[in-house]
Design an enzyme around this catalytic site. Structure first.
Site, PDB file in Angstrom:
ATOM      1  N   ASP A  18       0.842  -1.196   0.000  1.00 10.13           N
ATOM      2  CA  ASP A  18       0.000   0.000   0.000  1.00 10.13           C
ATOM      3  C   ASP A  18       0.880   1.250   0.000  1.00 10.13           C
ATOM      4  O   ASP A  18       1.545   1.542   0.999  1.00 10.13           O
ATOM      5  CB  ASP A  18      -0.915  -0.015   1.224  1.00 10.13           C
ATOM      6  CG  ASP A  18      -2.078   0.944   1.093  1.00 10.13           C
ATOM      7  OD1 ASP A  18      -2.077   1.761   0.161  1.00 10.13           O
ATOM      8  OD2 ASP A  18      -2.995   0.875   1.926  1.00 10.13           O
ATOM      9  N   ASP A  19       0.888   1.976  -1.102  1.00 10.81           N
ATOM     10  CA  ASP A  19       1.728   3.171  -1.308  1.00 10.81           C
ATOM     11  C   ASP A  19       3.210   2.810  -1.432  1.00 10.81           C
ATOM     12  O   ASP A  19       4.085   3.671  -1.241  1.00 10.81           O
ATOM     13  CB  ASP A  19       1.551   4.194  -0.183  1.00 10.81           C
ATOM     14  CG  ASP A  19       0.144   4.764  -0.106  1.00 10.81           C
ATOM     15  OD1 ASP A  19      -0.647   4.509  -1.024  1.00 10.81           O
ATOM     16  OD2 ASP A  19      -0.150   5.478   0.873  1.00 10.81           O
ATOM     17  N   CYS A  62      -5.617   4.262  -4.194  1.00 11.43           N
ATOM     18  CA  CYS A  62      -5.693   2.863  -3.779  1.00 11.43           C
ATOM     19  C   CYS A  62      -6.954   2.118  -4.214  1.00 11.43           C
ATOM     20  O   CYS A  62      -6.867   1.091  -4.889  1.00 11.43           O
ATOM     21  CB  CYS A  62      -5.522   2.763  -2.272  1.00 11.43           C
ATOM     22  SG  CYS A  62      -6.356   4.036  -1.334  1.00 11.43           S
ATOM     23  N   ARG A 118      -7.404  -1.222  -6.764  1.00 11.85           N
ATOM     24  CA  ARG A 118      -7.902  -2.501  -6.258  1.00 11.85           C
ATOM     25  C   ARG A 118      -9.141  -2.958  -7.031  1.00 11.85           C
ATOM     26  O   ARG A 118      -9.347  -4.151  -7.251  1.00 11.85           O
ATOM     27  CB  ARG A 118      -8.203  -2.372  -4.763  1.00 11.85           C
ATOM     28  CG  ARG A 118      -6.955  -2.172  -3.931  1.00 11.85           C
ATOM     29  CD  ARG A 118      -7.219  -1.477  -2.590  1.00 11.85           C
ATOM     30  NE  ARG A 118      -5.977  -0.923  -2.091  1.00 11.85           N
ATOM     31  CZ  ARG A 118      -5.146  -1.557  -1.255  1.00 11.85           C
ATOM     32  NH1 ARG A 118      -5.459  -2.763  -0.804  1.00 11.85           N
ATOM     33  NH2 ARG A 118      -4.021  -0.998  -0.873  1.00 11.85           N
ATOM     34  N   HIS A 137     -11.117  -1.860   1.268  1.00  9.20           N
ATOM     35  CA  HIS A 137     -11.392  -0.500   0.771  1.00  9.20           C
ATOM     36  C   HIS A 137     -12.306  -0.492  -0.454  1.00  9.20           C
ATOM     37  O   HIS A 137     -12.214   0.392  -1.294  1.00  9.20           O
ATOM     38  CB  HIS A 137     -10.060   0.217   0.452  1.00  9.20           C
ATOM     39  CG  HIS A 137     -10.171   1.717   0.511  1.00  9.20           C
ATOM     40  ND1 HIS A 137      -9.158   2.550   0.073  1.00  9.20           N
ATOM     41  CD2 HIS A 137     -11.168   2.540   0.931  1.00  9.20           C
ATOM     42  CE1 HIS A 137      -9.512   3.811   0.230  1.00  9.20           C
ATOM     43  NE2 HIS A 137     -10.730   3.834   0.753  1.00  9.20           N
ATOM     44  N   HIS A 188       1.721   2.143   4.055  1.00  2.65           N
ATOM     45  CA  HIS A 188       0.839   3.314   4.167  1.00  2.65           C
ATOM     46  C   HIS A 188       1.009   3.962   5.548  1.00  2.65           C
ATOM     47  O   HIS A 188       1.154   3.273   6.553  1.00  2.65           O
ATOM     48  CB  HIS A 188      -0.608   2.836   3.991  1.00  2.65           C
ATOM     49  CG  HIS A 188      -1.615   3.916   3.770  1.00  2.65           C
ATOM     50  ND1 HIS A 188      -1.919   4.863   4.718  1.00  2.65           N
ATOM     51  CD2 HIS A 188      -2.425   4.186   2.712  1.00  2.65           C
ATOM     52  CE1 HIS A 188      -2.866   5.672   4.259  1.00  2.65           C
ATOM     53  NE2 HIS A 188      -3.187   5.285   3.042  1.00  2.65           N
ATOM     54  N   ASP A 223       0.172  -0.356  -4.993  1.00  7.16           N
ATOM     55  CA  ASP A 223      -1.140  -0.037  -5.548  1.00  7.16           C
ATOM     56  C   ASP A 223      -1.215   1.321  -6.234  1.00  7.16           C
ATOM     57  O   ASP A 223      -2.182   1.601  -6.950  1.00  7.16           O
ATOM     58  CB  ASP A 223      -2.222  -0.142  -4.456  1.00  7.16           C
ATOM     59  CG  ASP A 223      -2.048   0.856  -3.322  1.00  7.16           C
ATOM     60  OD1 ASP A 223      -0.959   1.439  -3.180  1.00  7.16           O
ATOM     61  OD2 ASP A 223      -3.018   1.038  -2.557  1.00  7.16           O
ATOM     62  N   ASN A 224      -0.243   2.192  -5.997  1.00  8.88           N
ATOM     63  CA  ASN A 224      -0.196   3.506  -6.641  1.00  8.88           C
ATOM     64  C   ASN A 224       1.155   4.112  -6.308  1.00  8.88           C
ATOM     65  O   ASN A 224       2.014   3.455  -5.714  1.00  8.88           O
ATOM     66  CB  ASN A 224      -1.335   4.419  -6.159  1.00  8.88           C
ATOM     67  CG  ASN A 224      -1.597   4.360  -4.675  1.00  8.88           C
ATOM     68  OD1 ASN A 224      -2.682   3.964  -4.242  1.00  8.88           O
ATOM     69  ND2 ASN A 224      -0.616   4.713  -3.848  1.00  8.88           N
ATOM     70  N   LYS A 246       1.579   9.847  -5.496  1.00  8.12           N
ATOM     71  CA  LYS A 246       0.201   9.384  -5.374  1.00  8.12           C
ATOM     72  C   LYS A 246      -0.815  10.534  -5.516  1.00  8.12           C
ATOM     73  O   LYS A 246      -0.608  11.626  -5.018  1.00  8.12           O
ATOM     74  CB  LYS A 246       0.010   8.718  -4.011  1.00  8.12           C
ATOM     75  CG  LYS A 246      -1.412   8.245  -3.704  1.00  8.12           C
ATOM     76  CD  LYS A 246      -1.471   7.661  -2.302  1.00  8.12           C
ATOM     77  CE  LYS A 246      -2.883   7.261  -1.903  1.00  8.12           C
ATOM     78  NZ  LYS A 246      -2.943   6.708  -0.531  1.00  8.12           N
TER      79      LYS A 246
END
Length: 595
Positions: free
Chosen positions: A39-40, A77, A81, A141, A231, A337-338, A398
């Site tokens: 995540d990130d 994010c 997903r 999410h 994250h 994810d980004n 991001k």
């Protein structure tokens, strides 16, 4: 007639069963599939992509498989997903905008529900139908209602954080309106978390338990490992916090240069690649006081610990699969994810003094001393300077459609990969490709209808031929990819990228870049190439029409141009005023004053 002895009969029977095993054993077992999502996690944050951060387990997957350098996600994010799990564009699958930012003119419109909608089939649903166990751990999410949670969308077992973020230690969420994070386990909403809960460790523990619970039944498994790390807030055990003491005090510019040098040596980036311009509002670290550089460096130390801790727990999963004999038959897909998070998320949420969320933040996130960073109640994010390091050599991070917001490191390893181990591929890949790729690996098809509803076509392309070494890219020169989020938009076709971004991060107009020559997006070529702009605008309009793209009337960056310093070009060493050193005269010309 020759007499047949009991021993001969036993031998014949043994031979018969040796050449005619049960039907299940005759069929080669389908490969397991493990998708690991950071995540990130930034493009340059793994050792295999040029980082000084120690990620031996992720690097081992890279060395056993293939690394991809032109892989795209979305800029945030939940949109990423949604495409990973549906293979369908965000504006059709329900995440045309993040749930947290749906604009007034998007409310009530199909494709903008803010959760993964029922118009799409999910990857776990289709893999379950193909004979797979389906497991999920980590951040969801994509909806909280009972018909939107992982168990309702195809996951047989799950342990999931339904929110977009929060504490790694407990259920503390980010805002006063939503003070408690929501978790599910196997389709039930949790009243509390397990004893000794720590997100990254617990997710791994749970997944290993899911795998072991069904061992021996002959069925393969699909595991979606959606780590919360790295994250913010940067929470981690104390013994993981100080593994890079003082390493980042030298500042972000030098670390970026070192990462780019390693990327070029590895072949991740071509020789001659330039770094993206440092964000104009980020200072040159050379002008900062030592104490400031120490404090900012400590934030990056904490982030490095988050990545290394995640790698450690990935290694635990890998070791367990080796122990039970499943590792060699497992396909791994690893990516972030980004882009890395450069926005002050905490400041954005907490708001101004006197507000409800500001008071909540002061109470719930009160552990502000650097010695408490990482503990429950602390909130640390590392800021735009280090986010640009994570996204070396790209521009921005991001939330934006510059390369730093949407390009990610990708590793694929396992039995589906026939390319040379440790090789690097520069083909044009997209997160929506994962759905058709994994369906192909699993021997599953994508249906035209499901539950009486016609399904939208998959937007992605299978990587089957690329992984087999029969092609360099799943796309031809005419194919294009397109994005829109928060009003920012882009099209990539071949080496060219056309982008429109809100000021001051963009020009508020279309910009054109040749990414083969300029991956850092330093040179806008729109004025010199009007025909190329026109052709790519036609692709953009086709994308808008096909996917019901509605540009938002409001967004998170509404007042950004007014609130931020005016954008200026960053030139190293300018202004000389702050770089000039004390003048020291020649010694032989020095003298005391005369009487």
């Amino acid at each position: 007639m020759k007499r047949i002895s009991i021993a001969m009969v036993a031998g014949l029977l043994a031979a018969l069963f040796a050449v005619a095993p049960p039907v299940q054993a005759q069929q080669a077992k389908k490969p397991n599939i493990v998708v690991i999502l950071g995540d990130d996690l930034g493009f340059a944050d793994m050792g295999a992509f040029g980082s000084e951060i120690k990620t031996p387990n992720l690097d081992a997957l890279a060395n056993e498989g293939v690394r991809f350098t032109n892989f795209y996600t979305h800029a945030s994010c939940s949109p990423t997903r949604s495409m990973l799990l549906s293979g369908v564009d965000t504006h059709l699958n329900g995440l045309g905008n993040m749930d947290e930012w749906i604009a007034p003119n998007q409310r009530g419109v199909d494709g903008y529900e803010g959760y993964l909608n029922k118009h799409v089939a999910t990857l776990p649903q289709l893999l379950k139908g193909a004979g797979y166990h389906t497991y999920m751990v980590g951040k969801w999410h994509l909806g909280k209602a009972s018909d939107q949670i992982p168990a309702a969308r195809g996951f047989e077992r799950d342990f999931s954080l339904l929110d977009g973020g929060g504490s790694y230690w407990d259920m503390t969420n980010i805002t006063a309106a939503v003070p408690k994070s929501v978790y599910t386990e196997d389709g039930r909403y949790l009243t509390k978390l397990p004893e000794d809960y720590y997100a990254t460790k617990t997710y791994t523990d749970k997944l290993i338990g899911f795998i072991d619970a069904n061992r021996g039944d002959g069925k393969p498994f699909f595991a979606y490992v959606a780590h919360q790390a790295p994250h913010d807030p940067y929470h981690l055990p104390r013994d993981w916090r100080n593994r890079h003491p003082g390493e980042y005090d030298k500042g972000w510019d030098e670390v970026r240069q070192e990462r780019l040098k390693r990327q070029v040596e590895m072949g991740i980036m071509p020789a001659g690649t330039e770094l993206a311009e440092r964000m104009w509002f980020v200072p040159d670290p050379i002008v900062l006081a030592p104490a400031s550089r120490y404090i900012l460096g400590k934030k990056m130390e904490l982030y490095a610990g988050m990545v290394e801790n995640m790698d450690f727990h990935v290694g635990r999963l890998m070791d367990h699969l080796k122990k039970i004999g499943e590792y060699e038959n497992t396909v791994f897909v690893v990516f972030g994810d980004n882009g890395a998070e450069g926005t002050d998320l905490f400041g954005m949420i907490a708001g101004s003094p006197g507000s409800r969320d500001n008071l909540y933040a002061a109470i719930k996130w009160s552990q502000t001393h650097p010695k408490a960073w990482g503990d429950p109640g602390s909130w640390v994010g590392y800021g735009p300077m280090w986010a640009q390091v994570s996204m070396t050599p790209f521009s921005q991070y991001k939330g934006w459609i510059a390369e730093g917001g949407i390009r990610n490191a990708l590793i694929v390893s396992g039995p589906a990969v026939k390319r040379q181990k440790g090789s690097i591929n520069h083909g044009l890949m997209h997160v929506a490709d994962i759905m058709p790729t994994l369906l192909e690996i699993a021997g599953a098809g994508y249906p035209k209808t499901r539950d009486g509803r016609e399904l939208p076509p998959l937007m992605g392309k299978s990587w089957g031929r690329v992984l087999a070494g029969q092609a360099e890219s799943p796309r031809v020169e005419q194919d294009y990819l397109a994005w829109e989020i928060f009003g920012n938009r882009a099209v990539r076709q071949g080496d060219w990228k056309l982008r429109w971004q809100i000021k001051p991060y963009g020009k508020g107009d279309w910009e054109l870049f040749n990414l083969a020559k300029d991956p850092a997006e330093r040179k806008d070529l729109a004025a010199q190439n009007p025909d190329k702009v026109k052709a790519m605008l036609a692709a953009w309009e086709s994308y808008v029409k096909a996917n019901n793209v509605i540009l938002p009337s409001r967004g998170p960056f509404d007042t950004l141009e007014k609130d931020m310093p005016q954008r200026v070009t960053v030139h190293p060493g300018f202004p000389p005023l702050i770089y000039k050193r004390q003048f020291v005269p020649p010694r032989d010309m020095m003298a005391d004053p005369k009487p």
